[in-house]
Design a protein around this motif. Structure first.
Motif, mmCIF file in Angstrom:
data_model
loop_
_atom_site.group_PDB
_atom_site.id
_atom_site.type_symbol
_atom_site.label_atom_id
_atom_site.label_comp_id
_atom_site.label_asym_id
_atom_site.label_seq_id
_atom_site.Cartn_x
_atom_site.Cartn_y
_atom_site.Cartn_z
ATOM 1 N N TRP A 35 0.881 -1.163 0.000
ATOM 2 C CA TRP A 35 0.000 0.000 0.000
ATOM 3 C C TRP A 35 0.917 1.211 0.000
ATOM 4 O O TRP A 35 1.984 1.191 0.596
ATOM 5 N N ASP A 36 0.518 2.286 -0.638
ATOM 6 C CA ASP A 36 1.271 3.535 -0.553
ATOM 7 C C ASP A 36 0.298 4.669 -0.830
ATOM 8 O O ASP A 36 -0.790 4.461 -1.351
ATOM 9 N N TYR A 37 0.720 5.883 -0.470
ATOM 10 C CA TYR A 37 -0.111 7.043 -0.780
ATOM 11 C C TYR A 37 -0.086 7.282 -2.284
ATOM 12 O O TYR A 37 0.944 7.117 -2.929
ATOM 13 N N CYS A 38 -1.216 7.698 -2.824
ATOM 14 C CA CYS A 38 -1.322 7.933 -4.263
ATOM 15 C C CYS A 38 -0.614 9.203 -4.694
ATOM 16 O O CYS A 38 -0.181 9.319 -5.829
ATOM 17 N N ASP A 39 -0.541 10.177 -3.792
ATOM 18 C CA ASP A 39 0.114 11.437 -4.141
ATOM 19 C C ASP A 39 0.646 12.105 -2.884
ATOM 20 O O ASP A 39 0.553 11.557 -1.786
ATOM 21 N N SER A 40 1.177 13.278 -3.043
ATOM 22 C CA SER A 40 1.832 13.970 -1.926
ATOM 23 C C SER A 40 0.872 14.452 -0.837
ATOM 24 O O SER A 40 1.305 14.776 0.263
ATOM 25 N N THR A 41 -0.441 14.476 -1.109
ATOM 26 C CA THR A 41 -1.386 14.929 -0.079
ATOM 27 C C THR A 41 -1.536 13.897 1.037
ATOM 28 O O THR A 41 -2.007 14.222 2.115
ATOM 29 N N GLN A 42 -1.154 12.661 0.766
ATOM 30 C CA GLN A 42 -1.263 11.551 1.711
ATOM 31 C C GLN A 42 -2.682 11.386 2.255
ATOM 32 O O GLN A 42 -2.896 11.041 3.403
ATOM 33 N N ASN A 43 -3.665 11.627 1.380
ATOM 34 C CA ASN A 43 -5.065 11.461 1.749
ATOM 35 C C ASN A 43 -5.703 10.230 1.125
ATOM 36 O O ASN A 43 -6.802 9.848 1.503
ATOM 37 N N GLU A 44 -5.054 9.647 0.140
ATOM 38 C CA GLU A 44 -5.639 8.520 -0.568
ATOM 39 C C GLU A 44 -4.600 7.429 -0.747
ATOM 40 O O GLU A 44 -3.412 7.701 -0.919
ATOM 41 N N LEU A 45 -5.067 6.193 -0.720
ATOM 42 C CA LEU A 45 -4.169 5.053 -0.835
ATOM 43 C C LEU A 45 -4.276 4.361 -2.190
ATOM 44 O O LEU A 45 -5.344 4.317 -2.789
ATOM 45 N N CYS A 46 -3.150 3.803 -2.602
ATOM 46 C CA CYS A 46 -3.079 2.999 -3.810
ATOM 47 C C CYS A 46 -2.503 1.634 -3.479
ATOM 48 O O CYS A 46 -1.712 1.496 -2.537
ATOM 49 N N LEU A 47 -2.909 0.664 -4.245
ATOM 50 C CA LEU A 47 -2.245 -0.634 -4.238
ATOM 51 C C LEU A 47 -1.092 -0.498 -5.235
ATOM 52 O O LEU A 47 -1.299 -0.048 -6.365
ATOM 53 N N VAL A 48 0.104 -0.858 -4.826
ATOM 54 C CA VAL A 48 1.276 -0.711 -5.681
ATOM 55 C C VAL A 48 1.727 -2.095 -6.149
ATOM 56 O O VAL A 48 1.904 -3.004 -5.342
ATOM 57 N N PHE A 49 1.892 -2.220 -7.454
ATOM 58 C CA PHE A 49 2.337 -3.464 -8.074
ATOM 59 C C PHE A 49 3.667 -3.191 -8.767
ATOM 60 O O PHE A 49 3.783 -2.240 -9.541
ATOM 61 N N ASN A 50 4.695 -4.011 -8.498
ATOM 62 C CA ASN A 50 6.023 -3.839 -9.080
ATOM 63 C C ASN A 50 6.522 -5.144 -9.675
ATOM 64 O O ASN A 50 5.886 -6.183 -9.540
ATOM 65 N N ASP A 51 7.678 -5.065 -10.295
ATOM 66 C CA ASP A 51 8.369 -6.245 -10.843
ATOM 67 C C ASP A 51 7.562 -6.961 -11.914
ATOM 68 O O ASP A 51 7.529 -8.190 -11.974
#
Length: 140
Positions: A35-51
């Motif tokens: 999980w990570d913040y979607c942008d610099s406001t740190q108000n919304e979360l994103c699922l992050v997929f890598n590799d």
């Protein structure tokens, strides 16, 4: 959860992987990382997929899946991906709407934050279990 953009179909397997396909061929855009913040406001979360599958530039593909409840005029009864973009080469961003998740959160994504958690978010294992349960319940 699926969606289309241009000639491609995108599919998110929650907490597993993201895939892009065209006709008979598909590309792995990444496996669930965090999980990570979607942008610099740190108000919304994103699922992050890598590799994901390696791109022509030698870098593995990646995807950011923004969980949203405000879907405008889209069908509120159907889970779907929309506003799919590629802001950087082989880095994809998409919005994902799952009615049951929004119902649990009272249509307010800020409810995913937990004030008494030192990190400010629901622990990933807990959220994975709840989201998986929600998707399984919605599919029944």
């Amino acid at each position: 959860v699926e969606g289309t953009h241009d000639k491609y179909t995108y599919k998110v397997e929650l907490f597993q992987s993201v895939e892009q396909s065209e006709n008979w061929y598909s590309w792995n855009l990444g496996i669930f990382d965090k999980w990570d913040y979607c942008d610099s406001t740190q108000n919304e979360l994103c699922l992050v997929f890598n590799d994901g599958q390696v791109c022509g530039n030698g870098v593995g593909r990646a995807g950011w899946v923004h969980i949203v409840c405000d879907i405008g005029d889209k069908d509120p009864e159907k889970e779907h991906l929309y506003d799919i973009t590629e802001p950087l080469t082989c880095v994809y961003h998409m919005n994902m709407y799952i009615p049951r998740v929004c119902e649990i959160l009272n249509n307010d994504m800020s409810n995913i934050f937990v004030a008494n958690n030192p990190d400010g978010v629901i622990p990933v294992q807990q959220s994975q279990n709840e989201a998986s349960d929600s998707v399984n319940t919605a599919a029944d």
